[in-house]
Design an enzyme around this catalytic site. Structure first.
Site, PDB file in Angstrom:
ATOM      1  N   HIS A 184      14.204  23.914  17.671  1.00  0.00           N
ATOM      2  CA  HIS A 184      13.250  23.071  16.943  1.00  0.00           C
ATOM      3  C   HIS A 184      13.402  21.593  17.332  1.00  0.00           C
ATOM      4  O   HIS A 184      12.443  20.942  17.757  1.00  0.00           O
ATOM      5  CB  HIS A 184      13.479  23.264  15.436  1.00  0.00           C
ATOM      6  CG  HIS A 184      12.553  22.471  14.564  1.00  0.00           C
ATOM      7  ND1 HIS A 184      11.491  23.038  13.911  1.00  0.00           N
ATOM      8  CD2 HIS A 184      12.509  21.157  14.249  1.00  0.00           C
ATOM      9  CE1 HIS A 184      10.845  22.112  13.225  1.00  0.00           C
ATOM     10  NE2 HIS A 184      11.434  20.959  13.416  1.00  0.00           N
ATOM     11  N   GLU A 185      14.604  21.090  17.204  1.00  0.00           N
ATOM     12  CA  GLU A 185      14.803  19.665  17.498  1.00  0.00           C
ATOM     13  C   GLU A 185      14.599  19.381  18.977  1.00  0.00           C
ATOM     14  O   GLU A 185      14.111  18.311  19.351  1.00  0.00           O
ATOM     15  CB  GLU A 185      16.198  19.205  17.047  1.00  0.00           C
ATOM     16  CG  GLU A 185      16.477  19.381  15.552  1.00  0.00           C
ATOM     17  CD  GLU A 185      15.416  18.782  14.639  1.00  0.00           C
ATOM     18  OE1 GLU A 185      14.721  17.830  15.059  1.00  0.00           O
ATOM     19  OE2 GLU A 185      15.257  19.282  13.506  1.00  0.00           O
TER      20      GLU A 185
ATOM     21  N   HIS B  58      10.964  18.708  19.478  1.00  0.00           N
ATOM     22  CA  HIS B  58      10.620  17.311  19.163  1.00  0.00           C
ATOM     23  C   HIS B  58      11.060  16.408  20.319  1.00  0.00           C
ATOM     24  O   HIS B  58      10.358  15.476  20.707  1.00  0.00           O
ATOM     25  CB  HIS B  58      11.344  16.852  17.901  1.00  0.00           C
ATOM     26  CG  HIS B  58      10.749  17.355  16.616  1.00  0.00           C
ATOM     27  ND1 HIS B  58       9.414  17.229  16.314  1.00  0.00           N
ATOM     28  CD2 HIS B  58      11.315  17.961  15.538  1.00  0.00           C
ATOM     29  CE1 HIS B  58       9.191  17.746  15.107  1.00  0.00           C
ATOM     30  NE2 HIS B  58      10.320  18.202  14.612  1.00  0.00           N
TER      31      HIS B  58
ATOM     32  N   HIS C 278       8.701  16.363  23.172  1.00  0.00           N
ATOM     33  CA  HIS C 278       7.539  15.538  22.820  1.00  0.00           C
ATOM     34  C   HIS C 278       7.838  14.064  23.120  1.00  0.00           C
ATOM     35  O   HIS C 278       6.982  13.330  23.610  1.00  0.00           O
ATOM     36  CB  HIS C 278       7.256  15.725  21.319  1.00  0.00           C
ATOM     37  CG  HIS C 278       5.844  15.463  20.900  1.00  0.00           C
ATOM     38  ND1 HIS C 278       5.458  15.527  19.584  1.00  0.00           N
ATOM     39  CD2 HIS C 278       4.724  15.138  21.581  1.00  0.00           C
ATOM     40  CE1 HIS C 278       4.160  15.260  19.488  1.00  0.00           C
ATOM     41  NE2 HIS C 278       3.697  15.022  20.691  1.00  0.00           N
TER      42      HIS C 278
HETATM   43 ZN   LIG Z   1      10.689  19.132  12.703  1.00  0.00          ZN
END
Ligand SMILES: [Zn+2]
Length: 696
Positions: free
Chosen positions: A488-489, A492, A495
């Site tokens: 998940h991280e 990010h 991105h």
């Molecule tokens: Zn998040």
């Protein structure tokens, strides 16, 4: 006289130079890629650096304001985007340390700095002279020949002022300020009331027999809580770490009900900590604020700056998911009811029975726990697997560079390169808990990305976790949840690292709130794909690859009670939307309002004396007003986007390139729905999420 005058000039200049020289935060960073020189930065450097950075920012603002030329896109809008670069760099270093490597001194500085930062932000966003200049540019927007990113920058800049009341008359501006002030006070009161209620409650049990069913670890924790308060026996309270396990494991139904009632009636007892009037007043003030700005209701105001666009967009999603989830939730309830009967339970299941019996059935059905999976998830292999996925998808590579300074020896710094060898980003990982690190996991950046004068200034991105530490005999073995958290991280982080914007305020993760979790959540999808796990999920002792049955169990157990969990989130979404689509103040009973708002989502009989709204901090004290749907929205997006990979191949480079080009590189440069459609070919639908969670 003259002489002294000259001397004092020299003296002053020296002081200035000494300060800049002695404060590493204010000079050029002489490190690889100008990364933060942690080895030189000391706590005492921060406050003077903040002051000097803010001063520099104020000067930049002043230069824009006092520019005698007519306002243009470049001299006003772009110039505003550039304001505060030094402050951004100082804040980047400071706030990352405050989260990951804090101490009392830093916390004290944060207290001192926070009003200075608020003041500076207000100087930027509430200044009438600046607004007039921005407005002049905005009024010519159709004649300026702007590209999509420039148009977004101009609109954001203008709307940022307008949404804070810049276009209002002086009298209405005063009203706007009064409403905002009362709202922020009431939100604090709301939160304080709930917190006081939570802290005031305790359930002390002295007869251990009453606690049958609770695991030893929970009993130990409860005994510890009792001891800390100088009491005999076992103490339970209504904080999550105490309440959750109690509802799951305690055999004693009466005690479960007692604790449930305490938990669910917070700030709903008609006493001085009651929040019913606060709820109504907050909803009313938000409505007033929205109407002052010309909106029909508060949700219209909030959603204008969201991918969902308006309440109809939100209700469309909630209703689609509702249609698919409600029947399943009822079947799940029936299944738990029947299972409870086999355990000797009679009567109708109530909310305080749910967690207890559903947990028992889960254990029976899946026979899966963390310990069975952990040996396959050794941290260094998982990290290799995750970074390797980015290499496969996007061709980017990671090279550790020990010359990049780090703030703790446990931090690893990488240089990240694009497929053609171009430098892309600095990437830090910080995996284990330490005193001084906040709980949870997050991605952040030390420095954002932007382009100026033909130079692409690349970002410095970090991910911070609190993963299981290695022990003397075992390497760091992750739970499956930790593996997902890393994915998940890292999403990010991609991105941030792949950002390719011109303007910093539109770069990377600077996107609408209901869009920001797409890049992170989509990565979690790979974590349950055997084809991906086979590459790195190998037993740390035997080297055996994770067995297929185990992966299937992970998937099945993740979908356990999917209908119920979906309906529960939807009920909160409906409640949120009901409060924030009000078009006139509500004066009736909060409990009645709530029951009406989420009536169609209820699967248990109504319980008197409990209320969600009076303790729903997300809505009334946090930033989730007219935004709770965002949790489900993000799931819909990530499942829908991932379905393209499922269809065309988990490691399909073309799909990945399109995801990169249309989503990851674009940041907030265009409306997210446009970006999404360019990747997906159409607007997202709920189908992929329903399929993934077994609801279809
Ligand atoms: Zn998040």
């Amino acid at each position: 006289m003259k002489r002294i005058y000259l001397l004092s000039i020299v003296f002053l200049m020296n002081i200035g130079m000494i300060n800049a020289q002695n404060n590493p935060l204010l000079g050029t960073f002489n490190t690889p890629h100008e990364t933060a020189p942690f080895n030189e930065i000391k706590n005492e450097h921060f406050l003077p650096a903040f002051k000097a950075s803010i001063e520099a920012g104020e000067k930049e603002l002043e230069a824009i304001k006092s520019n005698p030329e007519a306002p243009t896109f470049e001299n006003t809008i772009v110039a505003l985007d550039h304001v505060g670069r030094l402050l951004g760099r100082t804040s980047g270093v400071f706030f990352n340390l405050l989260g990951a490597e804090t101490n009392e001194e830093l916390q004290g500085i944060a207290q001192e700095v926070s009003p200075l930062l608020t003041k500076f932000q207000n100087d930027v966003s509430l200044d009438p002279v600046l607004f007039e200049k921005v407005k002049k540019v905005y009024q010519q927007k159709d004649q300026l020949n702007l590209d999509a990113e420039q148009k977004t920058l101009l609109e954001n800049s203008y709307e940022g002022f307008v949404r804070k009341g810049a276009n209002l008359s002086e009298a209405d501006k005063a009203k706007f300020r009064a409403i905002s002030t009362e709202l922020s006070k009431l939100s604090l009161t709301f939160d304080e009331n709930v917190l006081k209620e939570t802290n005031a409650y305790e359930l002390v049990i002295t007869n251990k027999e009453e606690l049958s069913g609770l695991p030893e670890g929970e009993l130990e924790a409860a005994a510890g809580r009792a001891k800390a308060k100088g009491k005999e026996g076992w103490l339970f309270d209504i904080t999550q770490p105490s309440f959750g396990p109690f509802m799951k494991y305690a055999d004693n139904r009466d005690l479960r009900k007692t604790l449930y009632m305490a938990y669910s009636s917070k700030s709903f007892k008609g006493d001085e900590l009651d929040n019913q009037e606060n709820v109504k007043r907050i909803a009313e003030l938000r409505l007033q604020l929205a109407q002052l700005l010309g909106y029909k209701n508060y949700a219209d105001y909030v959603l204008e700056r969201r991918m969902a666009i308006n309440p109809a967009g939100v209700y469309g999603l909630l209703n689609d998911l509702y249609e698919a989830s409600y029947k399943v939730a009822l079947q799940e309830k029936q299944e738990i009811q029947e299972f409870a009967a086999t355990e000797g339970f009679e009567g109708e299941l109530m909310p305080w029975d749910w967690s207890y019996y559903s947990e028992k059935l889960k254990v029976k059905k899946f026979d899966l726990n963390d310990e069975m999976l952990k040996p396959y998830f050794e941290l260094s292999r998982v990290t290799e697997g995750v970074l390797g996925l980015a290499t496969d998808l996007f061709g980017i590579t990671f090279r550790e560079n020990k010359d990049i300074p780090v703030y703790n020896p446990e931090v690893t710094a990488y240089e990240v390169f694009d497929a053609d060898g171009t430098f892309l980003s600095v990437f830090y990982t910080d995996f284990h808990p330490r005193p001084g690190k906040q709980g949870g996991a997050w991605m952040n950046d030390f420095k954002g990305q932007w382009k100026e004068n033909g130079v692409d200034s690349r970002p410095h991105v970090t991910i911070v976790m609190n993963f299981t530490r290695p022990t003397e005999t075992k390497p760091a073995l992750l739970t499956f949840y930790e593996v997902e958290t890393l994915m998940h991280e890292f999403g990010h982080a991609l991105h941030g690292m792949l950002a390719n914007s011109t303007y910093s305020s539109l770069s990377g993760t600077n996107v609408y709130r209901d869009f920001v979790e797409l890049p992170s959540q989509i990565m979690e999808n790979w974590a349950t794909q055997k084809e991906f796990l086979d590459r790195f999920a190998k037993h740390y002792q035997t080297g055996e690859t994770i067995p297929a049955e185990l992966v299937q169990k992970i998937v099945d157990s993740q979908n356990y009670l999917a209908g119920y969990l979906s309906i529960r989130q939807l009920s909160f979404g409906y409640l949120d939307m009901a409060w924030h689509t009000l078009e006139k103040p509500y004066t009736g009973s909060v409990k009645d309002f709530e029951e009406q708002a989420w009536k169609k989502t209820q699967i248990f009989p109504a319980v008197d004396g409990v209320c969600m709204s009076t303790q729903f901090g997300h809505l009334f004290a946090g930033g989730y007003a007219a935004g709770y749907y965002g949790y489900k929205w993000a799931e819909v997006l990530d499942a829908d986007a991932f379905s393209v990979f499922k269809e065309k191949g988990l490691f399909n480079k073309e799909v990945a390139a399109s995801f990169r080009k249309n989503i990851l590189e674009k940041g907030g440069t265009e409306h997210p729905m446009e970006l999404y459609k360019r990747f997906r070919g159409h607007e997202p639908t709920v189908d992929a999420l329903l399929e993934r969670s077994g609801l279809q």
